[in-house]
Design a protein around this motif. Sequence first.
Motif, PDB file in Angstrom:
ATOM      1  N   ARG A  46       0.852  -1.192   0.000  1.00 40.86           N
ATOM      2  CA  ARG A  46       0.000   0.000   0.000  1.00 40.86           C
ATOM      3  C   ARG A  46       0.889   1.243   0.000  1.00 40.86           C
TER       4      ARG A  46
ATOM      5  N   LEU B 171      -5.048  -1.271   9.276  1.00 39.62           N
ATOM      6  CA  LEU B 171      -5.927  -0.827   8.193  1.00 39.62           C
ATOM      7  C   LEU B 171      -6.307  -1.993   7.303  1.00 39.62           C
ATOM      8  N   ARG B 172      -7.499  -1.956   6.774  1.00 41.58           N
ATOM      9  CA  ARG B 172      -7.945  -2.995   5.845  1.00 41.58           C
ATOM     10  C   ARG B 172      -7.592  -2.631   4.426  1.00 41.58           C
TER      11      ARG B 172
END
Length: 267
Positions: free
Chosen positions: A18, A266-267
């Motif tokens: 991410r 966090l997803r």
Amino acid sequence: MDIERRNNVVVTGNPQGRTVVLAHGFGCDQNMWRLTVPALVRDYRVVLFDYVGSGRSDLSAFSEDRYASLDGYARDVLDVCAALDLRDAVFVGHSVSAMIGVLAANTAPERIGALVMVAPSPRYIDDEDYRGGFNAEDIDELLESLESNYLGWSATMAPVIMGNAERPELGEELTNSFCATDPGMARVFARTTFLSDSRDDLKKVSVPTLVLDCTQDVIAPREVGAFVHQAIEGSTLITLNATGHCPHMSAPEATNEAITGFLAGLR
């Protein structure tokens, strides 16, 4: 316009991870994140940049009209996001950049999917029941001093902002960073920073948010961190065992632990 050149964009880390965007504060540049980057590069794609007027940005792109409000700096952020086609990035903003990140996330939540606010302040001037840490006269004197003798102001104020008097090398580094910034551009950024009021923008934040404040910070007292946390629904507040306004430099281990812990959740 070549946004990556304009904002001196650097991309490093895990291309499959991410994206985490690291944004510096007033008088600084992306080098101030050098103690945080190593904690992120294994698992995350890391984007660093300099606001126009700071660091190794293209100074010819500076416009006083554009950067007379935080919206201009938020446009820099969104330009970088668009140039790299970022989606659901995590924006980590130090000091005034925390509020710039709020504006950017509120404008384009599809680009910025989470916020980490390091030593944030939505307003530096006290106002009725709000304590920002300064009265209007304090800020007027600060800006007048900055405009009349920027290098002298930098030498005096940078160590105060940094705190940690027992580690003078930290204050010296921040002083050097301030002094390396063009005085005219710094004047605009300073006025934009210290006269801004982003309190209403906090209520519009809809993405997961981590607020980091310090046990002692003359620029953003703990009351400010608590205000930001209460204003952003669902946010998390962590008070770092750190002094001064730049915990990513003075207490990098604690700062990095808080950031990576938030990222992992966090997803």
